[in-house]
Write an enzyme that holds these catalytic residues in place. Structure first.
Site, PDB file in Angstrom:
ATOM      1  NE  ARG A  62       8.208  56.671 -18.028  1.00  0.00           N
ATOM      2  CZ  ARG A  62       8.477  57.548 -19.015  1.00  0.00           C
ATOM      3  NH1 ARG A  62       8.028  57.352 -20.225  1.00  0.00           N
ATOM      4  NH2 ARG A  62       9.205  58.601 -18.759  1.00  0.00           N
ATOM      5  CE1 TYR A 117     -11.822  43.323  -8.089  1.00  0.00           C
ATOM      6  CE2 TYR A 117     -10.878  45.209  -9.214  1.00  0.00           C
ATOM      7  CZ  TYR A 117     -10.840  44.290  -8.196  1.00  0.00           C
ATOM      8  OH  TYR A 117      -9.826  44.333  -7.283  1.00  0.00           O
ATOM      9  CG  ASP A 189     -11.766  42.025 -15.536  1.00  0.00           C
ATOM     10  OD1 ASP A 189     -11.023  41.017 -15.567  1.00  0.00           O
ATOM     11  OD2 ASP A 189     -11.847  42.767 -14.541  1.00  0.00           O
ATOM     12  CE  LYS A 214      -7.227  39.109  -8.145  1.00  0.00           C
ATOM     13  NZ  LYS A 214      -8.300  39.837  -8.777  1.00  0.00           N
TER      14      LYS A 214
HETATM   15  C1  LIG Z   1      -8.503  41.315  -8.779  1.00  0.00           C
HETATM   16  C2  LIG Z   1      -9.293  41.750  -9.960  1.00  0.00           C
HETATM   17  C3  LIG Z   1      -8.985  42.919 -10.633  1.00  0.00           C
HETATM   18  C4  LIG Z   1      -7.941  43.882 -10.146  1.00  0.00           C
HETATM   19  O1  LIG Z   1      -6.667  43.353 -10.071  1.00  0.00           O
HETATM   20  P1  LIG Z   1      -5.582  43.915  -9.022  1.00  0.00           P
HETATM   21  O2  LIG Z   1      -4.318  43.339  -9.525  1.00  0.00           O
HETATM   22  O3  LIG Z   1      -6.004  43.474  -7.673  1.00  0.00           O
HETATM   23  O4  LIG Z   1      -5.595  45.424  -9.152  1.00  0.00           O
HETATM   24  C5  LIG Z   1      -9.714  43.217 -11.749  1.00  0.00           C
HETATM   25  N1  LIG Z   1     -10.707  42.429 -12.190  1.00  0.00           N
HETATM   26  C6  LIG Z   1     -11.040  41.298 -11.562  1.00  0.00           C
HETATM   27  C7  LIG Z   1     -12.150  40.463 -12.091  1.00  0.00           C
HETATM   28  C8  LIG Z   1     -10.349  40.921 -10.417  1.00  0.00           C
HETATM   29  O5  LIG Z   1     -10.705  39.812  -9.771  1.00  0.00           O
END
Ligand SMILES: *Cc1c(COP(=O)(O)O)cnc(C)c1O
Length: 397
Positions: A62, A117, A189, A214
């Site tokens: 972990r 988000y 973010d 992403k």
């Molecule tokens: C998709 C996304 C997230 C969350 O990511 P996941 O891997 O789907 O949990 C957070 N912030 C933004 C801007 C996103 O587009």
């Protein structure tokens, strides 16, 4: 912090080169370019003395493996010298929630930009509220005016640049200088631009997180999150990761690193194709506005130019006011643009959205139905032809 490449020397290279070289350890990998995918929990200690001293590079699955180490080293190198450490999370949302739990305590006040988000808001309004943290949302265009929103107990500010549906561009350096003067941490973010196009830690951000689901993964095949922190914030993040037991499966760690190796060429193509599509869409009679910060017409363009070195493949458009049935006809006609959540993979996507129901600090009234587009790696002429068919259906409905 400096990093060693294969040759053991300090790595002086530019970001594109670091994406390829950082985190490689040829000797430990017995000559292979890539690290092994280590499926592991138990690590054996050779002697009782080693066991008592927790001696050894790895102690327990972990807490890190050769696979996670390779990914973390590559990301630290990409983030730049301000980065003191990178934490790994099983999704982007887990990276956000872990970060907020790391820096906040009961009785604290949190400022969150209104374009954040939506699941970030849900975490703040749900679990954080339950644990006694108060959240106030602010206009993403507030800039230094955020000073008026601070309370004596404001502990952190969350920004998202740009918002991943509505694309407002907060002025991060202005917000960070106010926050730091009041002893608060800034959390960004940075999923849209990635650290390749936006070095947020250099612009005053203390913790920069990524939905690596992403662009870092890049192939729509993993859920993954990363948390990059400066020296001030890293001890908090590292402690929360350990206390909460946050980690990710080795196959996903490996795929995140594999995605990172080709990030620069993929993003360069997303950037180029998306700008071409955005300009073409701006000339369409069906489109009343294009929300893309790299277009000169965008209100956040000057900030984008100052703080970013590129744009990704995600932007939004606002259509002429028409009934939902016309929008649905467009969605049902396009074929290359798939209808689905997430983005950052190789494929083009389209999704309708409406921020109005959940905004609290700003009003979302763009003047027509809104669509978010992800421009994938297909040929742009094919993508234009696909949307042209969609617009014909929109006009006929
Ligand atoms: C998709 C996304 C997230 C969350 O990511 P996941 O891997 O789907 O949990 C957070 N912030 C933004 C801007 C996103 O587009």
């Amino acid at each position: 912090m400096s990093f060693s490449g294969d040759d053991g020397a300090e790595n002086p290279h530019k970001a594109e080169t670091l994406l390829v070289t950082a985190g490689r350890d040829t000797k430990a990998q017995k000559g292979f370019v890539n690290p092994p995918v280590v499926h592991g929990s138990t690590v054996l200690y050779p002697t009782a003395e080693d066991l008592h001293a927790h001696r050894g590079e790895f102690q327990y699955g972990r807490r890190g493996t050769p696979t996670t180490k390779a990914l973390q080293e590559a990301l630290i190198a990409l983030e730049g010298p301000q980065c003191a450490g990178v934490g790994i999370a099983p999704s982007g949302l887990a990276a956000i929630s872990t970060t907020l739990l790391a820096v906040l305590k009961s009785g604290d006040h949190l400022l969150v930009c209104d374009n954040a988000y939506r699941p970030t808001r849900n975490f703040c309004n749900g679990m954080l509220a339950r644990y006694g943290v108060e959240t106030t949302y602010f206009d993403p265009l507030i800039g230094a005016g955020i000073a008026a929103m601070f309370k004596p107990n404001t502990r952190a500010v969350v920004v998202e640049a740009p918002g991943s549906q509505s694309f407002e561009m907060p002025d991060i350096p202005a917000i960070a200088s106010v926050a730091h003067a009041r002893g608060a941490l800034v959390i960004d973010d940075n999923t849209w631009a990635t650290p390749l196009y936006h070095r947020s830690l250099e612009l005053g951000v203390d913790i920069s997180m990524q939905a690596a689901t992403k662009y870092i993964g890049g192939h729509s095949d993993i859920m993954f999150g990363t948390i990059s922190a400066n020296a001030r914030a890293w001890p908090l993040v590292a402690e929360a990761i350990q206390l909460l037991g946050v980690c990710a499966g080795p196959d996903d760690v490996f795929l995140a690193l594999r995605g990172l190796r080709t990030l620069s060429v993929r993003l360069a193509q997303h950037h180029k194709s998306a700008i071409e599509m955005a300009r073409w869409l701006a000339g369409r009679p069906e489109v009343i506005s294009v929300l893309h910060p790299a277009l000169e017409s965008h209100p956040g363009h000057a900030i984008w130019k100052r703080d970013f070195t590129g744009a990704s493949g995600l932007f939004s458009i606002v259509l002429q006011p028409k009934p939902q049935a016309a929008v649905d006809a467009l969605l049902d006609t396009v074929k290359l643009f798939g209808m689905g959540y997430s983005w950052g993979g190789f494929e083009s996507l389209v999704i309708p959205f409406d921020c109005a129901p959940y905004r609290t600090a700003t009003t979302w009234a763009p003047g027509g139905p809104s669509l978010r587009l992800h421009i994938g790696l297909e040929n742009v002429e094919d993508l234009k032809a696909d949307l042209e068919r969609g617009f014909a259906a929109f006009n006929a409905a």
